[in-house]
Write a protein that holds these residues in place. Structure first.
Motif, PDB file in Angstrom:
ATOM      1  N   ASN A 298      15.673   0.264  -2.740  1.00  0.00           N
ATOM      2  CA  ASN A 298      14.857   1.366  -2.387  1.00  0.00           C
ATOM      3  C   ASN A 298      13.683   1.712  -3.441  1.00  0.00           C
ATOM      4  O   ASN A 298      12.566   2.104  -2.941  1.00  0.00           O
ATOM      5  CB  ASN A 298      15.535   2.495  -1.724  1.00  0.00           C
ATOM      6  N   THR A 299      14.100   1.458  -4.514  1.00  0.00           N
ATOM      7  CA  THR A 299      13.308   2.130  -5.838  1.00  0.00           C
ATOM      8  C   THR A 299      12.162   0.955  -5.798  1.00  0.00           C
ATOM      9  O   THR A 299      10.790   1.152  -5.923  1.00  0.00           O
ATOM     10  CB  THR A 299      13.849   2.069  -7.128  1.00  0.00           C
ATOM     11  N   ILE A 300      12.449  -0.360  -5.647  1.00  0.00           N
ATOM     12  CA  ILE A 300      11.401  -1.363  -5.615  1.00  0.00           C
ATOM     13  C   ILE A 300      10.674  -1.440  -4.254  1.00  0.00           C
ATOM     14  O   ILE A 300       9.501  -1.523  -4.280  1.00  0.00           O
ATOM     15  CB  ILE A 300      12.107  -2.655  -5.535  1.00  0.00           C
ATOM     16  N   THR A 301      11.287  -0.998  -3.071  1.00  0.00           N
ATOM     17  CA  THR A 301      10.403  -0.743  -1.795  1.00  0.00           C
ATOM     18  C   THR A 301       9.375   0.216  -2.218  1.00  0.00           C
ATOM     19  O   THR A 301       8.213   0.050  -1.938  1.00  0.00           O
ATOM     20  CB  THR A 301      11.260  -0.342  -0.948  1.00  0.00           C
ATOM     21  N   LEU A 302       9.655   1.281  -2.779  1.00  0.00           N
ATOM     22  CA  LEU A 302       8.708   2.454  -3.064  1.00  0.00           C
ATOM     23  C   LEU A 302       7.767   2.162  -3.978  1.00  0.00           C
ATOM     24  O   LEU A 302       6.562   2.538  -3.803  1.00  0.00           O
ATOM     25  CB  LEU A 302       9.413   3.599  -3.459  1.00  0.00           C
ATOM     26  N   LEU A 303       7.932   1.416  -5.176  1.00  0.00           N
ATOM     27  CA  LEU A 303       6.967   1.212  -6.182  1.00  0.00           C
ATOM     28  C   LEU A 303       6.089   0.167  -5.680  1.00  0.00           C
ATOM     29  O   LEU A 303       4.890   0.214  -5.954  1.00  0.00           O
ATOM     30  CB  LEU A 303       7.827   0.733  -7.368  1.00  0.00           C
ATOM     31  N   GLY A 304       6.679  -0.656  -5.111  1.00  0.00           N
ATOM     32  CA  GLY A 304       5.791  -2.065  -4.132  1.00  0.00           C
ATOM     33  C   GLY A 304       4.755  -1.473  -3.398  1.00  0.00           C
ATOM     34  O   GLY A 304       3.641  -1.617  -3.307  1.00  0.00           O
ATOM     35  N   ALA A 305       5.236  -0.295  -2.528  1.00  0.00           N
ATOM     36  CA  ALA A 305       4.361   0.307  -1.564  1.00  0.00           C
ATOM     37  C   ALA A 305       3.231   1.045  -2.182  1.00  0.00           C
ATOM     38  O   ALA A 305       2.132   1.048  -1.928  1.00  0.00           O
ATOM     39  CB  ALA A 305       5.036   1.217  -0.609  1.00  0.00           C
ATOM     40  N   LEU A 306       3.674   1.963  -3.491  1.00  0.00           N
ATOM     41  CA  LEU A 306       2.772   2.660  -4.230  1.00  0.00           C
ATOM     42  C   LEU A 306       1.713   1.850  -4.639  1.00  0.00           C
ATOM     43  O   LEU A 306       0.605   1.959  -4.683  1.00  0.00           O
ATOM     44  CB  LEU A 306       3.507   3.443  -4.936  1.00  0.00           C
ATOM     45  N   GLY A 307       2.075   0.564  -5.294  1.00  0.00           N
ATOM     46  CA  GLY A 307       1.051  -0.282  -5.637  1.00  0.00           C
ATOM     47  C   GLY A 307       0.120  -0.878  -4.920  1.00  0.00           C
ATOM     48  O   GLY A 307      -1.226  -0.874  -4.956  1.00  0.00           O
ATOM     49  N   VAL A 308       0.604  -1.060  -3.520  1.00  0.00           N
ATOM     50  CA  VAL A 308      -0.164  -1.707  -2.457  1.00  0.00           C
ATOM     51  C   VAL A 308      -1.124  -0.619  -1.974  1.00  0.00           C
ATOM     52  O   VAL A 308      -2.601  -0.873  -2.148  1.00  0.00           O
ATOM     53  CB  VAL A 308       0.732  -1.915  -1.424  1.00  0.00           C
TER      54      VAL A 308
END
Length: 200
Positions: free
Chosen positions: A29-39
């Motif tokens: 879930n952390t990876i999901t949120l970090l990736g989304a923030l980056g996009v």
């Protein structure tokens, strides 16, 4: 199509990195949120300024998180969770829409007719997963379609990236292709749901 054909090979490549991420304490879930923030930050900053090539490089990098979070969830001790699946699906809708909206901003400001294609792409991009989710609530398998999320993402990022390299009509070609494929996929899925409901 693309996703189902390449997924096994890609998964084998990224699994060691996914295991390392789990060992250092990161969660899917952390990876999901970090990736989304980056996009979101990349699309919101670069595309409205028409810095298409650099923006596409950043977005492509952060979009890879979508590969890692699923693999991490699968190989973790706790396994995949319903919350993680819901979060990932919701984030996908947000990031996909953000990319299209960021592309639309300069087109609308320039009164470019391509913005209409962008709007069609935005709507079909939301309809395609919605129809599948609604179909599954009726116990109907609806994973069919000429252009699922992976294909649509590859098309738009490739088109925008080439537009940034000044390739003539790259963005126009990408938006036309996405709009057509999106409408066709929506129709395909509606037909599957209709047939499934009639046969119940």
């Amino acid at each position: 199509m693309i996703s189902s054909a390449l997924k096994p090979a890609v998964t084998r490549l990224i699994e060691p990195v996914a295991r390392f991420a789990l060992r250092i304490g990161l969660t899917p879930n952390t990876i999901t949120l970090l990736g989304a923030l980056g996009v979101l930050l990349s699309a919101g900053y670069f595309y409205p300024q028409e810095e298409y090539f650099v923006g596409t490089l950043f977005i492509s990098f952060f979009a890879l998180s979508d590969l890692f979070d699923g693999t991490m969830a699968r190989i973790s001790h706790s396994g995949a969770s319903k919350w993680g699946g819901f979060l990932d699906s919701t984030i996908d809708r947000i990031t996909d829409s953000a990319i299209i909206i960021a592309i639309l901003i300069p087109l609308i400001e320039a009164d470019d007719k391509l913005s209409y294609l962008g709007l069609i792409t935005l709507v079909t991009g939301l309809l395609i997963p919605y129809i599948r989710a609604k179909a599954e609530s009726y116990s109907i398998d609806c994973s069919v379609g000429i252009a699922e999320r992976t294909e649509r993402l590859v098309i738009i990022l490739t088109a925008v990236g080439f537009e940034g390299l000044n390739v003539p009509y790259a963005l126009a070609a990408g938006l036309w292709l996405l709009a057509i494929l999106g409408v066709v996929t929506v129709i395909q899925r509606i037909k599957v749901v209709r047939n499934g409901l009639l046969n119940q």
